[in-house]
Design a protein around this motif. Structure first.
Motif, short mmCIF file in Angstrom:
data_model
loop_
_atom_site.label_atom_id
_atom_site.label_comp_id
_atom_site.label_asym_id
_atom_site.label_seq_id
_atom_site.Cartn_x
_atom_site.Cartn_y
_atom_site.Cartn_z
N GLU A 34 -0.15 4.21 -2.72
CA GLU A 34 -0.66 5.55 -2.41
C GLU A 34 0.00 6.64 -3.26
O GLU A 34 -0.49 7.77 -3.31
CB GLU A 34 -0.50 5.88 -0.91
N HIS A 35 1.09 6.32 -3.93
CA HIS A 35 1.80 7.33 -4.72
C HIS A 35 0.98 7.85 -5.88
O HIS A 35 1.01 9.03 -6.21
CB HIS A 35 3.08 6.74 -5.32
N LEU A 69 0.82 -1.22 0.00
CA LEU A 69 0.00 0.00 0.00
C LEU A 69 0.85 1.26 0.00
O LEU A 69 0.43 2.29 -0.52
CB LEU A 69 -0.94 -0.01 1.21
N SER A 70 2.03 1.18 0.58
CA SER A 70 2.87 2.40 0.60
C SER A 70 3.26 2.77 -0.83
O SER A 70 3.45 3.94 -1.16
CB SER A 70 4.10 2.21 1.49
N ARG A 127 -5.11 8.49 1.72
CA ARG A 127 -5.09 8.53 0.26
C ARG A 127 -5.72 7.25 -0.32
O ARG A 127 -5.25 6.72 -1.31
CB ARG A 127 -3.65 8.69 -0.24
#
Lengths: 423, 423
Positions: free
Chosen positions: B253-254, B249-250, B286
């Motif tokens: 979210e970009h 997920l990190s 986000r």
């Protein structure tokens, strides 16, 4: 040859030939055809552009054996010695993987890997350039590239010049295909039934080849797109005018757009070189080309001091720089921008073009300001390596999460907070 | 998240956004205007696109001082520590000039020089990325680039975010200009009254910035044109599903086009990660962006063996690779293609994004097959150095002349024969 005093900023930059709309459209449709129809499309374009129908593109071992019988044994030995020199020099460029360790357990490093495969384009036409085969293939081989593929357009009899085949074989190229132009670039970039795709395409070519390389760039890597060749000679009154003139002309014979420049502190040398260029030019077989190049782009600049002369050289950022002064090593530290630097009167440019071991694929048109000679590094790539121990992680977790939140990337912060004692 | 067994070749490659005809035309006309009208054109476009009229583009020392008062002291210390880590790591990449000598007098070598000047583009908009400033500027500074220039679009009040200014100052950037978009790229490439031209332009940007970089490429150097970010996690049944999901997920979210992939030998992990992604996604600020990215590009692949899993990873050639297995170092030697390799559960990607010291500018979209992380080498270039003594020259002159004649380049042969005892 024009002689002038320096009174303004001097630049080598010529406009780069980026092709006409029509040429670009042709290249795009060739690439599209090869992508969708593979060998069949390559066969069609080979018939249209090279005037030969080929069932088979691969060069056979038999053809290579025949090539060896067509080249002088002595010449083969020279090619082998040049190859060994090129290999020796380029082995110094090999980079090892490395790592750093920290007591808290952190390990950081860089893993160096060779590219899996490389395609080398070798132009056809009247002149065969076996030196160019060595200069492109040997660094790839030193880098450890397993699959080095060569493509070159066949002549009307479906042949590739024997010197090119010998050089390819001596450089360790194992796959050679008779195909040229944009269709060969497309085959290398996307693969066909005969040719597996490669990761990078290198080597010079005509405008269609250059446009095709630009077009496939991104899907594969490409080397720089070379412009016409240049030489700048930096000389004081110790230089020999005959030698300087011969060197300027050796550049000028390449191409009508080649650039030959003398920068000197000596007015008498300037005059003598101008006369010698005129005299030697008349004796050259390629004198039309050389004369055109000298008339359009040749120049002799007289500098008021060696400092000013060096400043001009750095502005030019020439592909080849010869320093023909009494103590050339004195000036090496002051040269900021040049593709290759030849020191002293016995280091004539052809020494590096063919034999010494340095690469002759060099940044042209002033790009030595930011580009380098072709090297082993062009055939390797790196991966960063990061290992954090639990201890290292826990020491820094809060800082990392804070930095992520400063940038508004909450999921980054949470990925940190999912772990370790903070959890 | 989709779970699938591997049954065909898998590739990351997405089409690269190369802009519309209209966007390209806009960019070309902006560049032309800046070339011919300099600051006046930049001023006009800044008013049109950023909504602010600026007389002065340069950021003043006073503005930098104010920025420091707007950022937490603790945060400033974190930025400084990250910068020091980045500097330490990149210092290992510094290359020295080298030479080889031979008893016959031959000296060959490579002279390493820093670029004179570099321009760094920093995007504006809602998110400010000080980490990106450090990652681009520190390697240039380590390389020895004397002039590091930053450009970034101003907000409606004519300001640049304080965290960006602090990072720039900490990274040793001495010239900062409030300009963005294609007009800023043109100013860096060709110069205006306010901004002297640079030799290379680096840093990410929107489609107009990317198109402008492509357009000026050749006149100046540019870095790679980055695509959307990707992560691949390679995990066995020892991995923690919460951590894997958080890492996927990190990335997600970009950007809606970001790619998050898990390759695992463990079916139970696959299922657990799929559930965790769904759960954690709901909690993210986000989440719209991340959900879109996961739905379109997210995937979990179950491999029949670790060998097959590694093969898939090498096919993907991901920008970021996390190895979350019981013994991650066992697998490092088998990874051929990845931008950055994170080993073990405490080496989460944000560790490298922000803090460890490796560069976060990495090859995207499968280009790790042939490209490397941003490094000190991107800010240095090399010149070949060739010195032949009279002895070395005379030993080899005939061979060199013969090679030149094999290629039909008579003036090259004569440049050799003008010299030495053969004369």
């Amino acid at each position: 040859m024009k002689i002038q005093r320096i009174n303004e900023e001097i630049s080598l930059s010529r406009s780069v030939d980026s092709g006409t709309e029509e040429q670009r459209a042709i290249v795009q449709s060739i690439i599209e055809d090869v992508k969708t129809q593979g060998d069949e499309a390559v066969r069609k374009y080979t018939e249209a552009f090279d005037g030969i129908h080929l069932e088979q593109f691969a060069v056979s071992q038999e053809e290579i054996n025949v090539a060896y019988t067509q080249i002088d044994t002595e010449m083969i030995a020279i090619i082998q010695e040049a190859r060994d020199n090129i290999r020796d020099y380029h082995e110094h460029q090999l980079k090892a993987s490395w790592m750093t360790t920290n007591e808290n357990g952190t390990i950081l490093g860089q893993k160096v890997t060779a590219l899996d495969s490389v395609g080398l384009y070798v132009p056809g036409g009247t002149a065969a350039y076996p030196s160019s085969v060595l200069m492109n293939a040997v660094p790839a081989s030193v880098a450890g590239v397993e699959r080095i593929v060569m493509v070159s357009p066949p002549d009307k009899n479906g042949m590739i010049p024997p010197a090119v085949l010998v050089a390819a074989n001596e450089a360790g190229i194992t796959e050679i295909y008779k195909m040229g132009g944009a269709q060969a670039i497309a085959a290398l970039a996307y693969g066909t039934e005969s040719v597996k795709r490669v990761d990078k395409i290198v080597g010079p070519g005509n405008i269609f080849v250059a446009l095709a390389k630009r077009e496939v760039f991104g899907d594969v890597a490409i080397d720089m797109i070379a412009g016409p060749s240049e030489i700048t000679v930096l000389a004081d009154d110790s230089a020999n005018a005959n030698e300087v003139a011969a060197d300027l002309l050796s550049q000028a014979e390449h191409d009508e757009r080649a650039v030959s420049i003398l920068v000197t502190t000596s007015e008498s040398l300037a005059n003598a070189v101008a006369d010698e260029v005129t005299r030697q030019l008349e004796l050259l077989p390629r004198k039309e080309i050389a004369a055109q190049s000298i008339a359009t782009y040749g120049a002799i600049y007289i500098a008021g001091s060696m400092e000013q002369a060096i400043e001009v050289v750095n502005q030019l950022a020439p592909e080849h720089l010869e320093i023909m002064t009494a103590n050339p090593f004195d000036l090496l530290g002051k040269i900021k921008h040049a593709g290759a630097i030849f020191l002293g009167r016995f280091s004539a440019e052809p020494v590096g073009d063919y034999f010494a071991g340095t690469n002759h694929v060099l940044p042209t048109n002033g790009t030595a300001r930011f580009s380098s000679p072709l090297s082993v590094e062009d055939f390797q790539k790196k991966s960063s390596v990061i290992f954090y121990s639990q201890q290292a992680f826990e020491k820094n977790a809060k800082k990392i999460a804070a930095f992520a939140r400063l940038e508004g990337l909450e999921a980054h912060a949470r990925a940190i907070e999912e772990r370790g004692a903070n959890k």
